[in-house]
Design a protein around this motif. Structure first.
Motif, PDB file in Angstrom:
ATOM      1  N   HIS A 144      -9.517  -0.503  -6.819  1.00  0.00           N
ATOM      2  CA  HIS A 144     -10.560  -0.096  -5.287  1.00  0.00           C
ATOM      3  C   HIS A 144      -9.794   0.875  -4.810  1.00  0.00           C
ATOM      4  O   HIS A 144      -9.082   0.910  -3.968  1.00  0.00           O
ATOM      5  N   MET A 145     -10.912   1.949  -4.044  1.00  0.00           N
ATOM      6  CA  MET A 145     -10.583   2.455  -3.078  1.00  0.00           C
ATOM      7  C   MET A 145     -10.897   1.825  -2.016  1.00  0.00           C
ATOM      8  O   MET A 145     -11.896   1.396  -1.543  1.00  0.00           O
ATOM      9  N   CYS A 146     -10.379   2.000  -0.490  1.00  0.00           N
ATOM     10  CA  CYS A 146     -10.643   1.289   0.713  1.00  0.00           C
ATOM     11  C   CYS A 146     -10.304   1.860   1.702  1.00  0.00           C
ATOM     12  O   CYS A 146      -9.706   2.414   1.767  1.00  0.00           O
ATOM     13  N   LEU A 147     -11.181   1.332   2.591  1.00  0.00           N
ATOM     14  CA  LEU A 147     -10.817   2.097   4.244  1.00  0.00           C
ATOM     15  C   LEU A 147      -9.765   0.409   5.146  1.00  0.00           C
ATOM     16  O   LEU A 147      -9.988  -0.229   4.479  1.00  0.00           O
ATOM     17  N   CYS A 148      -8.757   1.354   5.232  1.00  0.00           N
ATOM     18  CA  CYS A 148      -7.690   0.447   5.297  1.00  0.00           C
ATOM     19  C   CYS A 148      -6.657   0.784   6.822  1.00  0.00           C
ATOM     20  O   CYS A 148      -7.171   1.828   7.348  1.00  0.00           O
ATOM     21  N   CYS A 149      -6.842  -0.953   7.774  1.00  0.00           N
ATOM     22  CA  CYS A 149      -6.085  -0.464   9.062  1.00  0.00           C
ATOM     23  C   CYS A 149      -4.820  -0.637   9.223  1.00  0.00           C
ATOM     24  O   CYS A 149      -4.676  -2.013   8.529  1.00  0.00           O
ATOM     25  N   ARG A 150      -4.203  -1.154  10.583  1.00  0.00           N
ATOM     26  CA  ARG A 150      -3.251  -1.708  10.669  1.00  0.00           C
ATOM     27  C   ARG A 150      -3.643  -3.426  11.146  1.00  0.00           C
ATOM     28  O   ARG A 150      -5.186  -3.327  11.664  1.00  0.00           O
TER      29      ARG A 150
END
Ligand code: PRP
Length: 219
Positions: free
Chosen positions: A98-104
């Protein structure tokens, strides 16, 4: 353009990374076996059907575009970034991510600026995705180890592939949004397909036969 005569093996570029072992395992389940010479970047299928050329993942579309390899195995992420149209002949049943938007994990989204800062290798995908949503975005291009960007403060967000999630966990990051499912495709140079369509179609039928055998029975 590589105009391989009918007696020559079909040529296929395969990425050297994590897809290689899964590709070889899949082909072996189709009854194909390969001889690898030590440190060689070419492998021959023992019956002479296929010649594999092992290339860097991001270079694979270049080799197929120029007909150096007639076919190739690639994730949709890499194909999209290449900006090149290929014939897409088959979807493999392995390697989906999956292509994902991620953050801390501890990031507070109320800290978001009007323009979202996103670090990624997948700049074309990320730009098109956010523009498509009407979200202003600053794309910061990185070549790898993208997970470091939020950790070190380069950008609060990354767009990256997530498979098992272990890289995210190791860096105390989380998925904010899943943007796309990414599958692994068999691609073909259009001119190469026209020259070898009968052999290529027979090869795909062989792959489909295996997939059909692996389908769960409807009892
Ligand atoms: C990909 C991706 C992540 C990782 C995710 O990188 O960019 O870093 O795999 O996999 P996971 O969810 O199973 O941990 P890849 O290994 O292809 O190499 P790269 O970081 O050098 O691009």
């Amino acid at each position: 353009m590589n105009t391989t005569p009918a007696t020559e093996p079909l040529t296929m570029a395969v990425p050297k990374g994590r897809l290689l072992d899964q590709t070889i395992e899949f082909f072996e389940s189709c009854g194909l076996s390969f001889s690898f010479e030590k440190r060689s970047l070419v492998a021959h299928e023992t019956s002479g059907l296929l010649k594999l050329i092992l290339v860097k993942n991001s270079d694979l579309p270049v080799y197929v575009k120029h007909g150096i390899a007639g076919m190739g195995i690639s994730g949709e992420d890499t194909l999209y970034e290449s900006g090149t149209e290929f014939y897409q002949l088959y979807t493999f049943n392995f390697g989906a991510t999956h292509m994902c938007l991620c953050c801390r994990e501890d990031y507070d989204p109320s800290m978001d600026q009007r323009q979202l800062a996103v670090a990624t290798k997948f700049t074309r995908f990320a730009r098109d995705y956010f523009h498509g949503q009407g979200i202003p975005v600053e794309i910061i291009r990185l070549g790898g180890s993208v997970e470091l960007a939020p950790v070190l403060g380069l950008a609060p967000y990354i767009v990256d592939l997530v498979e098992t999630g272990s890289t995210l966990r190791a860096n105390k990051l989380k998925v904010t949004k899943t943007l796309a499912e990414i599958q692994v495709r068999l691609i073909c140079n259009p001119a190469y397909y026209k020259l070898h369509f009968d052999r290529i179609n027979a090869f795909i039928t062989r792959l489909q036969g295996i997939t059909t055998l692996e389908m769960p029975k409807n009892e």
